[in-house]
Scaffold this active site. Structure first.
Site, mmCIF file in Angstrom:
data_model
loop_
_atom_site.group_PDB
_atom_site.id
_atom_site.type_symbol
_atom_site.label_atom_id
_atom_site.label_comp_id
_atom_site.label_asym_id
_atom_site.label_seq_id
_atom_site.Cartn_x
_atom_site.Cartn_y
_atom_site.Cartn_z
ATOM 1 N N ASP A 44 0.905 -1.087 0.092
ATOM 2 C CA ASP A 44 0.153 -0.052 -0.105
ATOM 3 C C ASP A 44 0.900 1.347 0.104
ATOM 4 O O ASP A 44 0.633 2.214 -0.757
ATOM 5 C CB ASP A 44 -0.966 0.146 1.357
ATOM 6 N N SER A 48 -18.115 -23.847 -28.298
ATOM 7 C CA SER A 48 -18.731 -24.445 -26.896
ATOM 8 C C SER A 48 -18.058 -25.877 -26.923
ATOM 9 O O SER A 48 -17.199 -26.263 -27.661
ATOM 10 C CB SER A 48 -20.215 -24.512 -27.177
ATOM 11 N N LEU A 49 -18.604 -26.661 -25.942
ATOM 12 C CA LEU A 49 -17.959 -28.031 -25.842
ATOM 13 C C LEU A 49 -19.013 -29.133 -25.849
ATOM 14 O O LEU A 49 -20.122 -28.848 -25.271
ATOM 15 C CB LEU A 49 -17.131 -28.270 -24.313
ATOM 16 N N GLU A 54 -7.654 -30.621 -18.208
ATOM 17 C CA GLU A 54 -7.367 -29.861 -17.175
ATOM 18 C C GLU A 54 -8.846 -29.588 -16.847
ATOM 19 O O GLU A 54 -9.876 -30.029 -17.440
ATOM 20 C CB GLU A 54 -6.955 -28.255 -17.787
ATOM 21 N N LYS A 75 -12.716 -28.280 -15.900
ATOM 22 C CA LYS A 75 -13.608 -27.138 -16.661
ATOM 23 C C LYS A 75 -14.075 -26.451 -15.535
ATOM 24 O O LYS A 75 -14.804 -26.812 -14.538
ATOM 25 C CB LYS A 75 -14.751 -28.161 -17.055
ATOM 26 N N LYS A 117 -18.159 -34.080 -17.747
ATOM 27 C CA LYS A 117 -18.732 -33.621 -16.654
ATOM 28 C C LYS A 117 -18.508 -34.377 -15.450
ATOM 29 O O LYS A 117 -18.653 -35.712 -15.372
ATOM 30 C CB LYS A 117 -20.373 -33.333 -16.923
ATOM 31 N N CYS A 132 -39.640 -15.131 19.252
ATOM 32 C CA CYS A 132 -38.351 -15.917 19.332
ATOM 33 C C CYS A 132 -38.913 -17.355 19.512
ATOM 34 O O CYS A 132 -39.548 -17.521 20.571
ATOM 35 C CB CYS A 132 -37.348 -15.541 20.428
ATOM 36 N N CYS A 145 -37.222 -18.551 23.535
ATOM 37 C CA CYS A 145 -37.614 -17.811 24.565
ATOM 38 C C CYS A 145 -39.012 -17.195 24.371
ATOM 39 O O CYS A 145 -39.524 -16.700 25.484
ATOM 40 C CB CYS A 145 -36.535 -17.032 25.262
HETATM 41 S S1 IVH Z 1 -12.473 -24.964 -23.936
HETATM 42 C C1 IVH Z 1 -12.659 -24.971 -28.196
HETATM 43 N N1 IVH Z 1 -11.645 -25.241 -21.304
HETATM 44 O O1 IVH Z 1 -16.840 -24.299 -20.653
HETATM 45 C C2 IVH Z 1 -13.098 -25.296 -26.826
HETATM 46 N N2 IVH Z 1 -13.592 -24.375 -21.926
HETATM 47 O O2 IVH Z 1 -18.990 -25.512 -22.126
HETATM 48 C C3 IVH Z 1 -13.789 -24.135 -26.180
HETATM 49 N N3 IVH Z 1 -14.794 -23.687 -19.810
HETATM 50 O O3 IVH Z 1 -17.547 -21.530 -23.085
HETATM 51 C C4 IVH Z 1 -13.899 -24.284 -24.613
HETATM 52 N N4 IVH Z 1 -13.423 -24.333 -18.333
HETATM 53 O O4 IVH Z 1 -16.437 -20.850 -20.927
HETATM 54 C C5 IVH Z 1 -12.648 -24.855 -22.259
HETATM 55 N N5 IVH Z 1 -10.858 -25.565 -19.408
HETATM 56 C C6 IVH Z 1 -11.651 -25.369 -20.204
HETATM 57 C C7 IVH Z 1 -12.835 -24.524 -19.825
HETATM 58 C C8 IVH Z 1 -13.805 -24.182 -20.266
HETATM 59 C C9 IVH Z 1 -14.474 -23.879 -18.668
HETATM 60 C C10 IVH Z 1 -15.995 -23.237 -20.417
HETATM 61 C C11 IVH Z 1 -16.031 -21.921 -21.342
HETATM 62 C C12 IVH Z 1 -16.666 -22.652 -22.495
HETATM 63 C C13 IVH Z 1 -17.840 -23.629 -22.029
HETATM 64 C C14 IVH Z 1 -17.961 -24.644 -22.802
#
Ligand code: IVH
Length: 650
Positions: free
Chosen positions: A34, A79-80, A108, A110, A304, A398, A401
């Site tokens: 700070d 998306s995934l 890694e 999610k 998942k 209460c 009490c």
């Molecule tokens: S990869 C091309 N990696 O999950 C691959 N997504 O369900 C695109 N997310 O929109 C996503 N952790 O916001 C990836 N380790 C991770 C993630 C991740 C969280 C989220 C992300 C994406 C969503 C898809």
């Protein structure tokens, strides 16, 4: 301060922040940070044209916006596809194996938050865009700059998009909700909503207060040479981004399944919420060959974890009376297993929250439970109502009490100090971990001792006698003596534990430590001005201390005479020894508690850190040492046993 000194100071502040926010391994105290920060700020006020874009002062947030401006992503955010079990993983691996041979996979976590795309040009953060529909999102650059783990500049000049998830750590999420409940604001349903809501604030000063964390998971447009995803991610981490708590590049069903099981087993111990593990093809060339369907890449999948949100029925709302007299509602739900734990109760925070969510008895609700997150009602499924649901009526008396309840803002409080629920909870709190930490004196025992008339306050604990305990059902000699010894063991406690144990409203562990540090046992003589002068103690807290002392000064004196708390030692320079000024990490189980060894090492002038980094001098390990030991070996940090540590001190 000269311009050069200013530049050096900015660099030093960024280094401090990096160690604090990215590596979880603070290099200095808040005070030192700070002081330097204010010097930098003073220079910038005098020399506005010299302000560096990477200065930490650029993170405080700017003027509120009217609305967000739309912004296109330089390259699409995908998306995934989700999978849920080993069978589906097997199928997915077969499918990908047919497209390209010899694949390896980067695994890694999610992360469960809000996705964000950071665009860097010429080494500077130029734009931050929310995911939106993947093609166009919203420009939240101002907000992203307030996130300490988003580097404002990186050591890479080419244009690059770093994608990641903005999350709120679980402990921070609970803190924000407690604060919001106190202020009468709506509670965030889960950390994901809290992070998404905080990221999309028109007022970036609000975002700045939320302690958001950015966790990178991928790269969009780029000109990198690395041909493997895990190498690219290592590069990203080396630019100052946070690393995930676990990652592994591997191949084959069994190995991937093992990483998944590890991550799932560890998920509760992570600071952030995870909802699965992402598996990505490591070879970039193979990724390109495999390509995308309309929505998702063929080279990645989200495996998942079991859901932490489940649908159940609200059976009843019961009332709990806390040690301050606050009456809070608790939801009793149809018992529902969530990740191996049967959830029967969920927090409702306060009565306003019941009105706000229009929660009715008999409603179908979604509940959330995950590790450190207290089970809570996330949502009421209003469309599932069949007319049999009954509204809840606020209590006026209460439940313990029968005294009248008063509406004190967000809290509803009973006014009778002798209410048995208050007294019992105050004693339980006194004995709890962050206070006197009396082993064996938990909820049940305190309740029995109170009900049997052996104690009416904490002072009575210290005159309990063996015969009295032996006369109680289920109290054998050994157990009773152990309890008496534990109570007696509280004598000579650290001063802050004594202060915390008093249970003054608004004064928790941190404030108790500050009070102890500034006044020692003389805290009960401090004036309002002296109290407010302490960093972190505001008017409300000061008033609470003064009022508590006014009402309880006799009891405080009696308790102090019994406990004889130890005042903080005057900090003396430690004598020369092998651990002086060294950073050490303790791991595994040792011959005495790690807390005790930590205190001993700190007295020797060592800094005891919670995580291993290249800066660690020693990792001292006991039995069953785990990942910290492994990390030390990987980083080449010296590892010594507890025994070796003791030998070095002889
Ligand atoms: S990869 C091309 N990696 O999950 C691959 N997504 O369900 C695109 N997310 O929109 C996503 N952790 O916001 C990836 N380790 C991770 C993630 C991740 C969280 C989220 C992300 C994406 C969503 C898809």
């Amino acid at each position: 301060m000269t311009k050069e000194e200013y530049q050096n100071s900015v660099e030093l502040l960024n280094k401090y922040a990096h160690y604090y926010y990215v590596l979880d391994d603070p290099l200095t105290t808040d005070e030192v940070y700070d002081k330097l920060y204010h010097e930098v700020l003073a220079f910038e006020e005098e020399h506005p044209s010299d302000v560096l874009a990477m200065s930490p002062t650029q993170r405080v947030g700017g003027t509120p916006l009217d609305k967000f401006v739309k912004a296109g992503h330089p390259s699409r955010m995908w998306s995934l596809e989700d999978i849920f079990n080993a069978e589906e993983l097997k199928k997915w691996l077969v499918k990908t194996g047919k497209l390209v041979d010899d694949l390896s996979f980067y695994c890694e976590p999610k992360f469960d938050g809000a996705s964000l795309n950071l665009v860097y040009e010429n080494g500077q953060l130029s734009q931050a865009i929310t995911r939106g529909d993947g093609v166009v999102g919203e420009d939240v650059t101002q907000n992203a700059k307030t996130i300490q783990s988003v580097p404002l500049s990186i050591d890479h000049l080419g244009k690059i998009e770093i994608r990641g998830e903005v999350v709120i750590f679980k402990d921070e999420f609970e803190k924000i909700n407690i604060e919001r409940a106190k202020e009468g604001e709506a509670i965030f349903a889960n950390p994901r909503n809290a992070s998404a809501g905080s990221l999309r604030q028109l007022d970036s000063k609000i975002t700045a207060k939320r302690n958001l964390v950015f966790l990178p998971y991928g790269i969009g447009e780029n000109s990198l040479d690395e041909t493997l995803l895990h190498k690219r991610m290592e590069l990203v981490y080396s630019w100052g981004f946070r690393e995930p708590p676990r990652r592994k590049t591997t191949a084959g069903f069994d190995a991937i399944e093992t990483v998944y099981e590890q991550m799932k087993a560890e998920r509760d111990s992570y600071a952030m919420m995870l909802d699965g593990m992402v598996i990505k093809v490591d070879q970039i060339e193979a990724q390109e060959e495999m390509g995308y369907t309309v929505k998702v890449p063929r080279w990645a999948v989200a495996y998942k974890f079991p859901a932490v949100e489940k649908i159940t029925t609200l059976k009843e709302i019961i009332l709990q009376v806390g040690r301050s007299g606050a009456v809070t509602p608790v939801a009793v739900v149809e018992p529902t297993p969530i990740e191996g734990v049967v959830v029967e109760r969920a927090s409702l925070h306060n009565f306003d929250e019941i009105d706000r969510k229009d929660i009715r008895i008999g409603d179908k609700v979604i509940i959330l439970r995950s590790g450190d997150v207290i089970p809570k009602i996330v949502k009421v499924l209003i469309h599932e109502r069949d007319g049999k649901q009954l509204p809840f009526t606020r209590p006026t008396l209460c439940p313990v009490c029968n005294s009248e309840l008063l509406d004190e803002g967000a809290l509803t409080k009973g006014q009778t100090r002798s209410c048995s629920a208050r007294v019992v909870n105050a004693i339980i709190y006194f004995a709890s971990k962050p206070c006197l930490n009396i082993d064996g004196l938990g909820d049940k025992i305190v309740e029995i001792l109170y009900k049997e008339g052996l104690i009416t306050n904490v002072i009575d604990l210290f005159s309990l006698e063996l015969d009295q305990l032996l006369a109680l059902d289920g109290f054998k000699e050994k157990k009773s003596q152990k309890l008496l010894d534990a109570i007696a063991g509280a004598k000579g406690c650290e001063c802050w534990r004594f202060i915390n144990g008093l249970g003054m409203e608004h004064i928790g562990e941190v404030a108790s430590k500050s009070l102890c540090e500034h006044f020692g046992l003389g805290f009960d003589k401090a004036t309002k001005e002296e109290l407010i002068a302490i960093d972190g103690i505001g008017e409300e807290m000061a008033n609470s201390v003064l009022e508590f002392i006014r009402v309880n000064s006799e009891d405080i004196k009696t308790l102090e005479a019994i406990l004889q708390p130890a005042e903080p030692a005057q900090k003396e320079e430690a004598a020369e020894n092998p651990f002086k000024a060294k950073t050490v990490v303790l791991t595994g189980s040792m011959s005495e508690s790690r807390g005790k060894i930590k205190v001993m090492l700190e007295a020797l002038g060592a800094k005891v850190s919670g995580s291993v980094s290249k800066k660690t001098d020693y990792v001292i390990y006991g039995e069953d040492a785990g990942s910290k030991y492994d990390k030390a070996v990987t980083l080449g940090v010296e590892t010594i046993t507890e025994e070796q540590m003791r030998e070095m001190l002889i």
